[in-house]
Write a protein that holds these residues in place. Structure first.
Motif, PDB file in Angstrom:
ATOM      1  N   ARG A  27      -5.468   4.484   6.676  1.00 37.78           N
ATOM      2  CA  ARG A  27      -5.984   4.941   7.962  1.00 37.78           C
ATOM      3  C   ARG A  27      -5.943   3.825   9.000  1.00 37.78           C
ATOM      4  N   GLU A  28      -6.223   2.581   8.563  1.00 29.00           N
ATOM      5  CA  GLU A  28      -6.427   1.499   9.523  1.00 29.00           C
ATOM      6  C   GLU A  28      -5.137   0.833   9.993  1.00 29.00           C
ATOM      7  N   ILE A  29      -4.193   0.604   9.079  1.00 25.78           N
ATOM      8  CA  ILE A  29      -3.002  -0.183   9.445  1.00 25.78           C
ATOM      9  C   ILE A  29      -1.697   0.517   9.071  1.00 25.78           C
ATOM     10  N   GLY A  30      -1.747   1.777   8.707  1.00 25.92           N
ATOM     11  CA  GLY A  30      -0.520   2.480   8.358  1.00 25.92           C
ATOM     12  C   GLY A  30      -0.024   2.142   6.969  1.00 25.92           C
ATOM     13  N   LYS A  31       1.269   2.000   6.836  1.00 25.76           N
ATOM     14  CA  LYS A  31       1.910   1.844   5.533  1.00 25.76           C
ATOM     15  C   LYS A  31       2.051   0.369   5.172  1.00 25.76           C
ATOM     16  N   ILE A  32       1.688   0.013   3.933  1.00 29.72           N
ATOM     17  CA  ILE A  32       1.784  -1.376   3.506  1.00 29.72           C
ATOM     18  C   ILE A  32       1.962  -1.434   1.989  1.00 29.72           C
ATOM     19  N   ALA A  33       2.722  -2.423   1.518  1.00 31.36           N
ATOM     20  CA  ALA A  33       2.973  -2.613   0.084  1.00 31.36           C
ATOM     21  C   ALA A  33       2.045  -3.686  -0.469  1.00 31.36           C
ATOM     22  N   VAL A  34       1.498  -3.408  -1.654  1.00 27.53           N
ATOM     23  CA  VAL A  34       0.515  -4.309  -2.261  1.00 27.53           C
ATOM     24  C   VAL A  34       0.837  -4.494  -3.740  1.00 27.53           C
ATOM     25  N   ILE A  35       0.802  -5.728  -4.222  1.00 28.25           N
ATOM     26  CA  ILE A  35       0.973  -6.011  -5.648  1.00 28.25           C
ATOM     27  C   ILE A  35      -0.361  -5.784  -6.364  1.00 28.25           C
ATOM     28  N   VAL A  36      -0.289  -5.036  -7.461  1.00 26.02           N
ATOM     29  CA  VAL A  36      -1.469  -4.826  -8.299  1.00 26.02           C
ATOM     30  C   VAL A  36      -1.179  -5.490  -9.638  1.00 26.02           C
ATOM     31  N   LEU A 102       8.040   6.894   8.226  1.00 29.13           N
ATOM     32  CA  LEU A 102       7.163   6.021   8.990  1.00 29.13           C
ATOM     33  C   LEU A 102       7.505   4.559   8.755  1.00 29.13           C
ATOM     34  N   GLY A 103       7.362   3.755   9.806  1.00 24.42           N
ATOM     35  CA  GLY A 103       7.571   2.323   9.679  1.00 24.42           C
ATOM     36  C   GLY A 103       6.363   1.642   9.071  1.00 24.42           C
ATOM     37  N   ASP A 104       6.536   0.396   8.660  1.00 24.59           N
ATOM     38  CA  ASP A 104       5.437  -0.364   8.064  1.00 24.59           C
ATOM     39  C   ASP A 104       4.409  -0.759   9.120  1.00 24.59           C
ATOM     40  N   GLN A 105       3.162  -0.718   8.705  1.00 20.49           N
ATOM     41  CA  GLN A 105       2.035  -1.192   9.505  1.00 20.49           C
ATOM     42  C   GLN A 105       1.989  -0.568  10.903  1.00 20.49           C
TER      43      GLN A 105
END
Length: 248
Positions: A27-36, A102-105
């Motif tokens: 919701r806050e910054i759009g699309k983002i990739a995160v390592i888990v 959609l683009g990132d962030q």
């Protein structure tokens, strides 16, 4: 920099022996990739928050292109979707649409709410195809691919709308129908439905009963428009088409 966001997992990818990279639509910054880290391990406390379609609160640190997860709590696991082949197939298509268009962030708070509502609607056994069409229209509008649905795309008339032209980019009137031999005829009911798709807030969606033949026509119309104006290959759509073909 540290971020605390509410997000939905729209893509997962194995990374190394025990890790995953998840793509969150937040919701806050759009699309983002995160390592888990450790997400693939059986006893990992983060394995559940890294599953596709999971909605949760995520805390991560980001210094480069990828974030690294520090903490997460599940808001809605959407396990009912993952346990059902048809629901998971439609949800995968919705998620891939979000990821590809959609683009990132780029923050899209309203679209985030629509995605969460669409997943909830699938989990609640609402018509999967209709839910998907509404979300398709929402993301097309957000990504700049909105079809013209109110006025004839050729002459601008707002009456006697009888067809939809994918090639021309929207509805056409009786006078302009002959300009596109491939245009799809629209009954008044279908015209009302596609206009409804554009303005409907999925959070307010009740049960909609649509005849099978109307749904088939809508499916062809929506796919034709997507192929003409967006044209991105979609693995999840191919899977849906195979399900249709073999009656799964």
């Amino acid at each position: 920099m540290q971020y605390r966001v509410q997000g939905i997992v729209i893509r997962t990818m194995d990374y190394g022996e025990g890790n995953k990279i998840i793509t969150l639509f937040t919701r806050e910054i759009g699309k983002i990739a995160v390592i888990v880290r450790g997400a693939k391990k059986v006893k990992s406390r983060y394995s559940s928050v890294a599953q596709l379609f999971t909605c949760g609160d995520y805390l991560f640190f980001k210094s480069g292109q990828l974030g690294t997860l520090n903490h997460a709590e599940i808001i809605e696991s959407n396990y009912r979707i993952r346990e059902d082949l048809h629901k998971s197939a439609y949800a995968a298509y919705i998620a891939e649409l979000t990821d590809r268009l959609l683009g990132d962030q780029e923050a899209h708070a309203f679209l985030y709410e629509q995605l969460a509502a669409a997943l909830q609607a699938l989990a609640e056994d609402k018509d999967m195809q209709i839910v998907t069409h509404i979300y398709e229209m929402k993301i097309w509008m957000q990504a700049g691919y909105q079809p013209e649905l109110q006025h004839c795309v050729s002459c601008g008339a707002d009456s006697a709308i009888i067809a939809f032209s994918s090639g021309m980019g929207g509805v056409v009137c009786g006078r302009c129908r002959g300009k596109d031999a491939d245009a799809s005829d629209l009954s008044p009911g279908m015209l009302n439905l596609i206009r409804l798709f554009a303005r409907m807030d999925i959070r307010r969606l009740g049960q909609i009963n649509v005849k099978a033949e109307t749904k088939d026509a809508l499916k062809q119309l929506m796919r034709s428009y997507f192929d003409t104006h967006v044209g991105i290959p979609m693995k999840s759509r191919n899977f849906l088409e195979q399900m249709d073909k073999y009656g799964v």
